[in-house]
Scaffold this motif. Structure first.
Motif, PDB file in Angstrom:
ATOM      1  N   PHE A   1      -8.333 -36.701  22.104  1.00 36.54           N
ATOM      2  CA  PHE A   1      -7.257 -36.275  22.998  1.00 36.54           C
ATOM      3  C   PHE A   1      -6.104 -37.273  22.998  1.00 36.54           C
ATOM      4  O   PHE A   1      -4.947 -36.876  23.165  1.00 36.54           O
ATOM      5  N   ALA A   2      -6.394 -38.548  22.794  1.00 40.25           N
ATOM      6  CA  ALA A   2      -5.311 -39.534  22.722  1.00 40.25           C
ATOM      7  C   ALA A   2      -4.480 -39.316  21.452  1.00 40.25           C
ATOM      8  O   ALA A   2      -3.249 -39.454  21.479  1.00 40.25           O
ATOM      9  N   LEU A   3      -5.138 -38.953  20.360  1.00 44.08           N
ATOM     10  CA  LEU A   3      -4.416 -38.749  19.097  1.00 44.08           C
ATOM     11  C   LEU A   3      -3.551 -37.491  19.098  1.00 44.08           C
ATOM     12  O   LEU A   3      -2.503 -37.452  18.456  1.00 44.08           O
ATOM     13  N   VAL A   4      -3.974 -36.444  19.817  1.00 40.98           N
ATOM     14  CA  VAL A   4      -3.180 -35.210  19.846  1.00 40.98           C
ATOM     15  C   VAL A   4      -2.183 -35.184  20.998  1.00 40.98           C
ATOM     16  O   VAL A   4      -1.493 -34.191  21.198  1.00 40.98           O
ATOM     17  N   GLY A   5      -2.091 -36.262  21.746  1.00 38.20           N
ATOM     18  CA  GLY A   5      -1.076 -36.366  22.784  1.00 38.20           C
ATOM     19  C   GLY A   5      -1.420 -35.672  24.089  1.00 38.20           C
ATOM     20  O   GLY A   5      -0.528 -35.132  24.756  1.00 38.20           O
ATOM     21  N   ARG A   6      -2.667 -35.657  24.472  1.00 32.78           N
ATOM     22  CA  ARG A   6      -3.102 -35.089  25.751  1.00 32.78           C
ATOM     23  C   ARG A   6      -3.628 -36.212  26.640  1.00 32.78           C
ATOM     24  O   ARG A   6      -4.828 -36.439  26.747  1.00 32.78           O
ATOM     25  N   PRO A   7      -2.716 -36.952  27.293  1.00 33.88           N
ATOM     26  CA  PRO A   7      -3.156 -38.128  28.056  1.00 33.88           C
ATOM     27  C   PRO A   7      -4.052 -37.801  29.252  1.00 33.88           C
ATOM     28  O   PRO A   7      -4.923 -38.594  29.606  1.00 33.88           O
ATOM     29  N   GLY A   8      -3.865 -36.651  29.879  1.00 32.15           N
ATOM     30  CA  GLY A   8      -4.708 -36.278  31.017  1.00 32.15           C
ATOM     31  C   GLY A   8      -6.156 -36.090  30.600  1.00 32.15           C
ATOM     32  O   GLY A   8      -7.086 -36.587  31.247  1.00 32.15           O
TER      33      GLY A   8
ATOM     34  N   ALA B   1      -7.481 -37.248  27.838  1.00 32.52           N
ATOM     35  CA  ALA B   1      -7.962 -38.531  27.325  1.00 32.52           C
ATOM     36  C   ALA B   1      -8.416 -39.422  28.485  1.00 32.52           C
ATOM     37  O   ALA B   1      -9.451 -40.104  28.389  1.00 32.52           O
ATOM     38  N   LEU B   2      -7.667 -39.395  29.581  1.00 32.09           N
ATOM     39  CA  LEU B   2      -8.047 -40.174  30.755  1.00 32.09           C
ATOM     40  C   LEU B   2      -9.355 -39.653  31.351  1.00 32.09           C
ATOM     41  O   LEU B   2     -10.227 -40.442  31.728  1.00 32.09           O
ATOM     42  N   ALA B   3      -9.498 -38.327  31.420  1.00 32.72           N
ATOM     43  CA  ALA B   3     -10.737 -37.743  31.956  1.00 32.72           C
ATOM     44  C   ALA B   3     -11.941 -38.142  31.098  1.00 32.72           C
ATOM     45  O   ALA B   3     -13.001 -38.510  31.621  1.00 32.72           O
ATOM     46  N   CYS B   4     -11.780 -38.086  29.795  1.00 32.32           N
ATOM     47  CA  CYS B   4     -12.873 -38.497  28.903  1.00 32.32           C
ATOM     48  C   CYS B   4     -13.122 -40.003  29.001  1.00 32.32           C
ATOM     49  O   CYS B   4     -14.264 -40.457  28.896  1.00 32.32           O
ATOM     50  N   GLY B   5     -12.071 -40.777  29.221  1.00 36.80           N
ATOM     51  CA  GLY B   5     -12.231 -42.220  29.397  1.00 36.80           C
ATOM     52  C   GLY B   5     -13.003 -42.553  30.664  1.00 36.80           C
ATOM     53  O   GLY B   5     -13.858 -43.451  30.674  1.00 36.80           O
ATOM     54  N   VAL B   6     -12.732 -41.828  31.748  1.00 36.30           N
ATOM     55  CA  VAL B   6     -13.486 -42.027  32.991  1.00 36.30           C
ATOM     56  C   VAL B   6     -14.944 -41.639  32.787  1.00 36.30           C
ATOM     57  O   VAL B   6     -15.862 -42.346  33.224  1.00 36.30           O
ATOM     58  N   LEU B   7     -15.171 -40.527  32.096  1.00 36.58           N
ATOM     59  CA  LEU B   7     -16.538 -40.113  31.773  1.00 36.58           C
ATOM     60  C   LEU B   7     -17.233 -41.167  30.913  1.00 36.58           C
ATOM     61  O   LEU B   7     -18.417 -41.455  31.103  1.00 36.58           O
ATOM     62  N   TRP B   8     -16.505 -41.776  29.996  1.00 37.55           N
ATOM     63  CA  TRP B   8     -17.033 -42.848  29.148  1.00 37.55           C
ATOM     64  C   TRP B   8     -17.538 -44.003  30.017  1.00 37.55           C
ATOM     65  O   TRP B   8     -18.629 -44.534  29.790  1.00 37.55           O
ATOM     66  N   VAL B   9     -16.765 -44.390  31.016  1.00 34.69           N
ATOM     67  CA  VAL B   9     -17.166 -45.483  31.906  1.00 34.69           C
ATOM     68  C   VAL B   9     -18.421 -45.107  32.704  1.00 34.69           C
ATOM     69  O   VAL B   9     -19.363 -45.902  32.819  1.00 34.69           O
ATOM     70  N   VAL B  10     -18.453 -43.881  33.232  1.00 33.05           N
ATOM     71  CA  VAL B  10     -19.614 -43.431  34.013  1.00 33.05           C
ATOM     72  C   VAL B  10     -20.872 -43.415  33.147  1.00 33.05           C
ATOM     73  O   VAL B  10     -21.939 -43.877  33.556  1.00 33.05           O
ATOM     74  N   VAL B  11     -20.754 -42.910  31.928  1.00 40.01           N
ATOM     75  CA  VAL B  11     -21.898 -42.843  31.022  1.00 40.01           C
ATOM     76  C   VAL B  11     -22.358 -44.244  30.635  1.00 40.01           C
ATOM     77  O   VAL B  11     -23.563 -44.511  30.533  1.00 40.01           O
ATOM     78  N   THR B  12     -21.436 -45.163  30.447  1.00 40.04           N
ATOM     79  CA  THR B  12     -21.802 -46.537  30.103  1.00 40.04           C
ATOM     80  C   THR B  12     -22.561 -47.205  31.247  1.00 40.04           C
ATOM     81  O   THR B  12     -23.551 -47.907  31.020  1.00 40.04           O
ATOM     82  N   VAL B  13     -22.133 -46.984  32.477  1.00 39.56           N
ATOM     83  CA  VAL B  13     -22.853 -47.533  33.634  1.00 39.56           C
ATOM     84  C   VAL B  13     -24.248 -46.931  33.716  1.00 39.56           C
ATOM     85  O   VAL B  13     -25.236 -47.636  33.941  1.00 39.56           O
ATOM     86  N   ASP B  14     -24.363 -45.617  33.509  1.00 40.16           N
ATOM     87  CA  ASP B  14     -25.671 -44.964  33.536  1.00 40.16           C
ATOM     88  C   ASP B  14     -26.568 -45.505  32.427  1.00 40.16           C
ATOM     89  O   ASP B  14     -27.752 -45.769  32.643  1.00 40.16           O
ATOM     90  N   LEU B  15     -26.016 -45.713  31.241  1.00 37.13           N
ATOM     91  CA  LEU B  15     -26.785 -46.275  30.126  1.00 37.13           C
ATOM     92  C   LEU B  15     -27.297 -47.672  30.475  1.00 37.13           C
ATOM     93  O   LEU B  15     -28.451 -48.010  30.198  1.00 37.13           O
ATOM     94  N   THR B  16     -26.468 -48.464  31.117  1.00 39.89           N
ATOM     95  CA  THR B  16     -26.878 -49.810  31.526  1.00 39.89           C
ATOM     96  C   THR B  16     -28.038 -49.742  32.515  1.00 39.89           C
ATOM     97  O   THR B  16     -29.020 -50.497  32.384  1.00 39.89           O
TER      98      THR B  16
END
Length: 91
Positions: free
Chosen positions: A38-45, A47-62
């Protein structure tokens, strides 16, 4: 054979941490992919949503890895018998 429920199932339940680990890794791969795509195709919203999900998943993995490393109390194997239900004595 009919097995009776004891009523202590929620207190003696065990988490399927290995399955949760694999599902978390799968989610981590897709969150990273979504963030980059999403960052490469110019959809910042998105990309931000997926980035927040990335953080949540990383905390859960930890947390999952921490519980697995704590040993059989949190991730019992097949050789560990189930917990005995608490015995309640009524006066």
């Amino acid at each position: 054979m009919f097995l009776m429920r004891t009523g202590s199932e929620p207190a003696t339940a065990r988490s399927a941490l290995r399955m949760r680990l694999w599902l978390t890794l799968w989610g981590l791969v897709w969150a990273i992919f979504g963030t980059v795509a999403f960052a490469l195709v110019g959809r910042p919203g998105w990309a931000l949503a997926c980035g927040v999900l990335w953080v949540v998943v990383t905390v859960d993995l930890t947390l999952v890895l921490r519980h697995i490393r704590q040993g059989p109390h949190y991730q019992p194997g097949r050789d560990i018998p189930p917990y005995r239900p608490a015995e309640h004595r009524h006066p």
